[in-house]
Write an enzyme that holds these catalytic residues in place. Structure first.
Site, short mmCIF file in Angstrom:
data_model
loop_
_atom_site.label_atom_id
_atom_site.label_comp_id
_atom_site.label_asym_id
_atom_site.label_seq_id
_atom_site.Cartn_x
_atom_site.Cartn_y
_atom_site.Cartn_z
N ASP A 1 -36.27 -5.23 -1.60
CA ASP A 1 -35.13 -4.33 -1.41
C ASP A 1 -34.58 -3.96 -2.78
O ASP A 1 -34.59 -4.78 -3.71
CB ASP A 1 -34.04 -5.00 -0.56
CG ASP A 1 -33.12 -3.96 0.06
OD1 ASP A 1 -33.26 -3.68 1.26
OD2 ASP A 1 -32.28 -3.38 -0.68
N ARG B 1 -32.81 -3.34 19.05
CA ARG B 1 -31.37 -3.14 19.23
C ARG B 1 -30.65 -4.17 18.39
O ARG B 1 -31.02 -5.35 18.44
CB ARG B 1 -30.97 -3.33 20.70
CG ARG B 1 -31.55 -2.31 21.63
CD ARG B 1 -31.48 -2.79 23.06
NE ARG B 1 -32.26 -4.01 23.25
CZ ARG B 1 -32.30 -4.72 24.36
NH1 ARG B 1 -31.58 -4.37 25.40
NH2 ARG B 1 -33.04 -5.81 24.45
N ASN C 1 -33.90 7.91 21.58
CA ASN C 1 -32.49 7.72 21.26
C ASN C 1 -31.63 8.86 21.81
O ASN C 1 -30.50 8.63 22.26
CB ASN C 1 -32.30 7.59 19.74
CG ASN C 1 -32.51 6.15 19.30
OD1 ASN C 1 -32.84 5.29 20.11
ND2 ASN C 1 -32.32 5.88 18.02
N LEU D 1 -25.54 2.65 31.94
CA LEU D 1 -24.61 3.35 32.83
C LEU D 1 -23.23 2.70 32.74
O LEU D 1 -22.50 2.67 33.73
CB LEU D 1 -25.12 3.34 34.27
CG LEU D 1 -26.26 4.31 34.60
CD1 LEU D 1 -26.59 4.26 36.09
CD2 LEU D 1 -25.92 5.75 34.21
N GLY E 1 -17.41 3.90 28.92
CA GLY E 1 -16.64 3.27 27.85
C GLY E 1 -16.13 4.27 26.84
O GLY E 1 -15.94 5.45 27.16
N CYS F 1 -27.56 4.25 14.76
CA CYS F 1 -28.68 5.05 15.29
C CYS F 1 -28.28 6.23 16.17
O CYS F 1 -28.59 7.37 15.83
CB CYS F 1 -29.64 4.14 16.03
SG CYS F 1 -30.48 3.00 14.91
N ARG G 1 -21.09 0.65 11.36
CA ARG G 1 -21.41 2.07 11.15
C ARG G 1 -21.11 2.88 12.43
O ARG G 1 -21.57 2.54 13.50
CB ARG G 1 -22.88 2.22 10.73
CG ARG G 1 -23.13 1.70 9.32
CD ARG G 1 -24.58 1.81 8.93
NE ARG G 1 -25.40 0.76 9.52
CZ ARG G 1 -26.68 0.58 9.21
NH1 ARG G 1 -27.29 1.37 8.36
NH2 ARG G 1 -27.37 -0.40 9.78
P1 NAD Z 1 -30.33 -0.53 6.29
O1 NAD Z 1 -29.44 0.38 5.58
O2 NAD Z 1 -29.81 -1.77 6.94
O3 NAD Z 1 -31.54 -0.98 5.33
C1 NAD Z 1 -32.24 -0.12 4.51
C2 NAD Z 1 -32.55 -0.87 3.22
O4 NAD Z 1 -33.42 -0.09 2.40
C3 NAD Z 1 -31.31 -1.15 2.36
O5 NAD Z 1 -31.15 -2.55 2.20
C4 NAD Z 1 -31.61 -0.45 1.04
O6 NAD Z 1 -31.11 -1.16 -0.09
C5 NAD Z 1 -33.11 -0.41 1.05
N1 NAD Z 1 -33.70 0.60 0.17
C6 NAD Z 1 -33.35 1.89 0.01
N2 NAD Z 1 -34.15 2.48 -0.91
C7 NAD Z 1 -35.02 1.54 -1.34
C8 NAD Z 1 -36.09 1.52 -2.26
N3 NAD Z 1 -36.44 2.61 -2.95
N4 NAD Z 1 -36.76 0.38 -2.44
C9 NAD Z 1 -36.44 -0.75 -1.76
N5 NAD Z 1 -35.44 -0.79 -0.87
C10 NAD Z 1 -34.75 0.33 -0.64
O7 NAD Z 1 -31.08 0.38 7.37
P2 NAD Z 1 -31.68 -0.06 8.78
O8 NAD Z 1 -30.60 -0.13 9.79
O9 NAD Z 1 -32.62 -1.22 8.61
O10 NAD Z 1 -32.54 1.25 9.12
C11 NAD Z 1 -33.74 1.55 8.44
C12 NAD Z 1 -34.42 2.65 9.22
O11 NAD Z 1 -34.77 2.18 10.53
C13 NAD Z 1 -33.56 3.89 9.44
O12 NAD Z 1 -34.40 5.00 9.45
C14 NAD Z 1 -33.00 3.67 10.84
O13 NAD Z 1 -32.66 4.87 11.47
C15 NAD Z 1 -34.15 3.00 11.53
N6 NAD Z 1 -33.79 2.15 12.66
C16 NAD Z 1 -32.67 1.36 12.61
C17 NAD Z 1 -32.38 0.55 13.70
C18 NAD Z 1 -31.13 -0.31 13.69
O14 NAD Z 1 -30.76 -0.76 14.77
N7 NAD Z 1 -30.49 -0.55 12.57
C19 NAD Z 1 -33.20 0.53 14.83
C20 NAD Z 1 -34.34 1.31 14.82
C21 NAD Z 1 -34.64 2.12 13.74
#
Ligand code: NAD
Length: 435
Positions: free
Chosen positions: A30, A154, A208, A250, A253, A260, A327
């Site tokens: 990360d 989720r 979604n 369903l 709320g 997301c 968020r």
């Molecule tokens: P997040 O913000 O929790 O994590 C993303 C991470 O990527 C961060 O820690 C950030 O520091 C890191 N990052 C950014 N640029 C980087 C780089 N160049 N090198 C290394 N690390 C880097 O995001 P998330 O919630 O895990 O979501 C990630 C993706 O998955 C998004 O596209 C989101 O829409 C999708 N997603 C999220 C969920 C969820 O429930 N959170 C579920 C399904 C899909």
């Protein structure tokens, strides 16, 4: 297999931990040094049930390691997952710069053959973009395939969802990449959908959008229930037994939030627009979601009268239970609106208060639901944490200045609240007025 994960947020960290648990050799990176330093000391950057134990076990057994050097991950992984954020731009288009930057970095440092998997939620045709970036910048002699493998976990049950998903979607063009993905996911028992990259990308946004629409659908029904005197809980129950409809999603709320649904449903409207389609259904879904929060603030104003100088107790801040993710949490809009009206806020959430402290100003954070109720002119339920379902109502009533509960998640029965003598306002159900 050797697996690399870039981006150790909700998706990357859970994916890395689960793939390590399945016996793979995983390194996750990360860009956030603090996150990686924390992980190397056993401190999880997010609250997710079961995550800490899983990470600790796999680190100890040397199947999982963390770094802030993407190059190390790229050198290590035969399969490299891109799990970086895809936040919304101001106009709700998807910000792809993080995905693109990682694609470039992979291209510039990879050697040999790699399967490059985008797991982040991205617009249809992003696979083409990633492929193009890598093709243009790749080292001589290196080779790759791009795969779309959208994530459906989720928050709050991310580990369980990753270990036992409803389905695994693999969008790929080459047999070699499909075989590698099938081998990786072999130990997980779930239907495998193998398709082209564009369809895989679209499955995520369509899923979604559908779920968000289902929530707005029942919320719009709730509004008609309030106007007509019907009870949305009974209506949802009666609808849910129909197998074509199903019971999930369903629950009327205060609307959907989180990282997301708001961003993905708005993004899907923008994606459709790019192809010349006016996505009216999804626009209505988002409008209804916004109205639901406004209507809740109206309910509070109606119940407490002039909110100026009133103290409002708030139970639940995260966008849903079992997560500390703030968020797009409905609590942010609702608390801000109440503060604009001059209300004082006392709030309690079992795990989201640390994150909430960075978001809210002038909120008194409490140690439990009872402290948040003490001296309040009304108590709000904004997140349906289990511990709020089993409160000592006699005690709550004695602590409140006025016995008013406004429940944005319908977690209490009307009979129970009537029995305790509360004024109880919920969503899509008859309000109860204290004598
Ligand atoms: P997040 O913000 O929790 O994590 C993303 C991470 O990527 C961060 O820690 C950030 O520091 C890191 N990052 C950014 N640029 C980087 C780089 N160049 N090198 C290394 N690390 C880097 O995001 P998330 O919630 O895990 O979501 C990630 C993706 O998955 C998004 O596209 C989101 O829409 C999708 N997603 C999220 C969920 C969820 O429930 N959170 C579920 C399904 C899909």
């Amino acid at each position: 297999m050797n697996v690399g994960v870039i981006g150790a947020g909700y998706v990357g960290l859970c994916t890395a931990a689960v793939l390590a648990e399945l016996g793979n050799d995983v390194i996750a990176a990360d860009a956030d040094k603090g996150k990686i330093d924390g992980l190397n000391k056993g401190i999880m950057p997010i609250y997710e049930p079961g995550l800490k134990e899983l990470v600790e076990r796999n680190v100890k057994e040397k199947r999982l390691a963390f770094t802030h050097d993407n190059k190390q991950v790229i050198a290590h992984g035969d399969i490299i997952f891109i799990c970086v954020g895809t936040p919304p731009k101001e106009n709700w288009e998807v910000e792809l710069k993080y995905v693109e930057a990682v694609a470039l970095e992979i291209a510039q440092s990879m050697k040999g053959y790699k399967v490059i998997v985008h797991k982040s939620t991205v617009p249809v045709e992003t696979g083409e973009k990633v492929k193009e970036i890598i093709r243009r910048n790749i080292n001589k002699g290196a080779d790759f395939d791009v795969v779309s493998n959208p994530e459906f976990l989720r928050e709050g049950s991310a580990i369980k969802d990753t270990l036992e998903p409803d389905r695994i979607v693999i969008g790929a063009e080459s047999e070699k990449a499909i075989e590698a993905m099938k081998r990786l996911y072999g130990p997980i028992k779930a239907p495998l959908i193998v398709t082209d990259i564009k369809s895989a990308e679209m499955i995520k946004h369509a899923s979604n959008a559908f779920l968000a629409t289902k929530i707005s659908f029942i919320n719009s029904v709730a509004r008609i229930c309030e106007l007509s005197g019907a009870d949305v809980e009974k209506v949802a129950e009666g609808m849910g037994y129909d197998k074509r409809i199903g019971k999930a999603f369903l629950n009327a709320g205060i609307g959907f939030g989180g990282s997301c649904f708001p961003k993905d449903s708005q993004a899907f409207i923008k994606i459709a627009e790019k192809y010349g389609y006016d996505y009216q259904l999804l626009k209505a879904t988002n409008e209804i979601n916004g109205e639901q929060k406004k209507d809740f603030v109206d309910k509070i104003k109606k119940a407490v009268g002039n909110a100026n100088g009133k103290t409002i107790g708030v139970l639940g801040l995260s966008f849903k239970p079992n997560t500390d993710d703030m968020r797009f949490a409905p609590s942010v809009y609702i608390i801000n609106e109440l503060q604009k009206l001059g209300a004082e806020i006392k709030a309690y959430d079992p795990v989201a208060m640390e994150k909430a402290k960075d978001i809210f100003k002038n909120v008194e954070f409490c140690n439990d639901a009872y402290e948040a109720s003490k001296g309040a002119d009304a108590l709000l339920i904004l997140t349906e944490w289990n511990e709020f379902k089993e409160l000592d109502f006699k005690k709550i009533k004695s602590l409140l200045k006025a016995p008013i509960v406004i429940d944005g998640r319908n977690i209490y029965s009307l009979d129970e609240m009537q029995k305790y003598g509360f004024t109880y306002v919920s969503i899509g159900r008859k309000p109860i007025l204290a004598d």
